[in-house]
Design a protein around this motif. Structure first.
Motif, PDB file in Angstrom:
ATOM      1  N   MET A 378      15.921 102.271  86.254  1.00 11.13           N
ATOM      2  CA  MET A 378      16.118 100.851  85.984  1.00 11.13           C
ATOM      3  C   MET A 378      14.818 100.070  86.189  1.00 11.13           C
ATOM      4  N   ALA A 379      14.052 100.439  87.247  1.00  6.66           N
ATOM      5  CA  ALA A 379      12.782  99.747  87.494  1.00  6.66           C
ATOM      6  C   ALA A 379      11.810  99.961  86.347  1.00  6.66           C
ATOM      7  N   VAL A 384       9.909  98.172  80.242  1.00 10.54           N
ATOM      8  CA  VAL A 384      10.135  98.251  78.796  1.00 10.54           C
ATOM      9  C   VAL A 384      10.674  96.922  78.279  1.00 10.54           C
ATOM     10  N   ARG A 385      11.631  96.362  79.004  1.00 11.25           N
ATOM     11  CA  ARG A 385      12.195  95.075  78.578  1.00 11.25           C
ATOM     12  C   ARG A 385      11.174  93.946  78.705  1.00 11.25           C
ATOM     13  N   GLY A 386      10.158  94.133  79.528  1.00  8.23           N
ATOM     14  CA  GLY A 386       9.113  93.140  79.661  1.00  8.23           C
ATOM     15  C   GLY A 386       8.013  93.266  78.620  1.00  8.23           C
ATOM     16  N   ALA A 406      15.678 113.025  82.163  1.00  9.49           N
ATOM     17  CA  ALA A 406      15.390 112.522  80.819  1.00  9.49           C
ATOM     18  C   ALA A 406      16.544 111.673  80.289  1.00  9.49           C
ATOM     19  N   GLY A 407      17.790 112.031  80.650  1.00  6.30           N
ATOM     20  CA  GLY A 407      18.939 111.244  80.212  1.00  6.30           C
ATOM     21  C   GLY A 407      18.929 109.842  80.790  1.00  6.30           C
ATOM     22  N   MET A 408      18.610 109.730  82.068  1.00  5.75           N
ATOM     23  CA  MET A 408      18.548 108.402  82.690  1.00  5.75           C
ATOM     24  C   MET A 408      17.435 107.561  82.079  1.00  5.75           C
ATOM     25  N   LEU A 409      16.298 108.197  81.789  1.00  5.84           N
ATOM     26  CA  LEU A 409      15.183 107.464  81.182  1.00  5.84           C
ATOM     27  C   LEU A 409      15.483 107.094  79.736  1.00  5.84           C
ATOM     28  N   LEU A 410      16.169 107.991  79.027  1.00  2.00           N
ATOM     29  CA  LEU A 410      16.522 107.702  77.634  1.00  2.00           C
ATOM     30  C   LEU A 410      17.463 106.511  77.549  1.00  2.00           C
ATOM     31  N   ALA A 411      18.352 106.375  78.533  1.00  2.00           N
ATOM     32  CA  ALA A 411      19.259 105.224  78.558  1.00  2.00           C
ATOM     33  C   ALA A 411      18.495 103.914  78.710  1.00  2.00           C
ATOM     34  N   GLU A 412      17.290 103.987  79.239  1.00  2.00           N
ATOM     35  CA  GLU A 412      16.430 102.808  79.379  1.00  2.00           C
ATOM     36  C   GLU A 412      15.383 102.752  78.273  1.00  2.00           C
ATOM     37  N   ALA A 433       4.902 110.411  71.737  1.00  2.00           N
ATOM     38  CA  ALA A 433       6.223 109.965  72.189  1.00  2.00           C
ATOM     39  C   ALA A 433       6.395 108.490  71.837  1.00  2.00           C
ATOM     40  N   TYR A 434       7.541 108.145  71.262  1.00  2.00           N
ATOM     41  CA  TYR A 434       7.804 106.777  70.849  1.00  2.00           C
ATOM     42  C   TYR A 434       9.028 106.260  71.574  1.00  2.00           C
ATOM     43  N   PRO A 435       8.929 105.153  72.298  1.00  2.33           N
ATOM     44  CA  PRO A 435      10.124 104.573  72.901  1.00  2.33           C
ATOM     45  C   PRO A 435      11.123 104.136  71.827  1.00  2.33           C
ATOM     46  N   LEU A 436      12.378 104.180  72.178  1.00  2.00           N
ATOM     47  CA  LEU A 436      13.432 103.800  71.253  1.00  2.00           C
ATOM     48  C   LEU A 436      13.734 102.320  71.410  1.00  2.00           C
ATOM     49  N   PHE A 437      13.882 101.637  70.284  1.00  2.00           N
ATOM     50  CA  PHE A 437      14.207 100.198  70.328  1.00  2.00           C
ATOM     51  C   PHE A 437      15.511  99.977  69.577  1.00  2.00           C
TER      52      PHE A 437
END
Length: 437
Positions: A378-379, A384-386, A406-412, A433-437
């Motif tokens: 979450m931290a 990412v949200r910032g 990886a699952g917890m990070l993917l959820a974020e 690696a590309y973050p998901l939006f």
């Protein structure tokens, strides 16, 4: 004192019963005891030693030479002395040892008047770290073994062993985009090399944004629009909280995380991109200054114990090398990593709160994690949200554990990479690696 007390009791009994021979023997014993104390103190007053270390800054794999010179300036021969140059216990008990000794760092010798003895040995530096060499402890006494004493004859020296540099085959030194072109949520920065579209001219648009082909075709001014990207450099976040590393995996996992951080910093620095690092570790040199080192001259065991390191540090200040370009930037990072120790002071979420204002938005954030909890995910998700581009690396060999992290990070909205072993470091950034939006 036991010998003197016993001699005094026997002397009193010999006087009481008129035992002349016993009285003479006790007088002789008391004289030997007192003479031994005087002689031992005389020998110790005239002893001195100096230590010379061939280099105080080394790299993993280097070998350094330590020379300890003992000088005796007295005129009465010393029948025996035992000298030991101490090393911290944590540096020699692991297999393979962090510091591997070649030769003898302890010797027994007799000293003639104004004599000099030289003790030399070599240390093979197998692991990065900040190590204490010494103090040297001397033990001597009389020939009868009635009295002996200990003395520290050379204060410690401190050596810094810097981590080895592992080249990363996945970084393209030509592309200038070390972790890929990662689109940002908010359009805070624009890349003039990437045109996203064309719109009508608006008052205030600079002349270099005008798209002349569209203007000529339509007869009205049009301006170019650029894509927002985050491509300039890397901010490394290294978690070195003891709770993140199971005891059964230590010191392998923590050393692997540090080597990975150094490898990434080196590759980004070679591309002349900005690079920095932030960690919740503690500087071993500063901890040593803060706690000091103690020494007890009564026993060699106490001296050996005082030469060890204290693992706990109460300070809550993170270590940081702020993200920027510079010729000495990587060397600062490498030197800091050489002296970093695990510290209980800050968890990773607390570290992120401390350093968020120092993170530039035009650099990719690369957290190196050995444990991922919902709080940690979450931290990082808040970054990412910032508007930050975050590309985490999970330092674990177990596939199931990595899948959970990886699952917890993917959820974020973060795609994680796995760091399995030392051999995997060179390929850790090979795929984009590309973050998901």
């Amino acid at each position: 004192m036991r010998w003197i007390l016993g001699a005094a009791i026997l002397l009193a009994l010999s006087f009481a019963f008129g035992l002349g021979l016993m009285t003479y023997a006790m007088y002789a014993l008391v004289a030997v005891i007192l003479g031994s104390r005087v002689l031992v103190r005389y020998w110790l007053r005239h002893l001195a030693a100096t230590r010379h270390v061939s280099q105080l800054d080394a790299e993993e794999g280097d070998s350094i030479t330590v020379a300890l010179t003992v000088r005796y300036s007295g005129v009465i021969p010393m029948p025996w002395m035992l000298v030991e140059d101490l090393l911290p216990r944590h540096a020699v008990i692991t297999r393979p040892a962090a510091l591997e000794v070649e030769g003898k760092r302890i010797f027994l010798a007799m000293l003639w008047p104004r004599a000099t003895k030289l003790l030399t040995y070599r240390i093979q530096c197998n692991r990065r770290g900040y190590y204490q060499i010494g103090p040297a402890v001397l033990e001597t006494g009389d020939v009868f073994g009635l009295y002996k004493q200990f003395k520290m004859i050379a204060e410690p020296e401190f050596i810094t062993v810097e981590p080895a540099i592992i080249p990363l085959g996945g970084f393209d030194l030509v592309s200038k985009r070390p972790l890929g072109e990662i689109k940002m949520q908010s359009r805070l920065f624009e890349d003039p090399s990437r045109i996203a579209g064309i719109r009508r001219y608006q008052l205030g648009d600079p002349m270099n944004r005008i798209h002349w082909a569209s203007t000529a075709r339509t007869g009205q001014l049009h301006s170019k629009q650029y894509e927002a990207t985050c491509i300039a450099g890397v901010s490394i976040i290294l978690d070195l909280h003891p709770g993140s590393f199971p005891e059964k995996d230590e010191p392998i996992r923590s050393e692997l995380a540090i080597k990975c951080a150094v490898a990434i910093a080196n590759s980004v620095h070679l591309m002349d991109q900005q690079v920095g690092i932030f960690t919740n570790s503690v500087d071993a040199a500063e901890r040593m200054k803060y706690e000091g080192w103690d020494f007890d001259t009564r026993t060699r065991d106490a001296a050996r114990k005082s030469a060890g390191c204290i693992d706990r540090d109460p300070r809550l200040s993170p270590q940081r090398v702020r993200t920027k370009r510079g010729a000495h930037q990587f060397q600062q990072i490498r030197h800091m990593m050489a002296r970093s120790e695990k510290n209980e002071g800050l968890t990773l979420p607390s570290l992120l709160l401390e350093i968020e204002s120092d993170l530039p938005r035009d650099a990719t954030v690369v957290p190196i994690l050995s444990k991922v909890t919902p709080e940690i995910a979450m931290a990082l998700g808040n970054l990412v949200r910032g508007g930050y581009a975050v590309s985490p690396i999970v330092n674990c060999w177990d596939e199931y554990e990595y899948a959970q992290a990886a699952g917890m990070l993917l959820a974020e909205r973060m795609l994680a990479k796995q760091l399995k072993s030392l051999e995997a470091i060179s390929q850790i950034c090979q795929e984009q690696a590309y973050p998901l939006f």
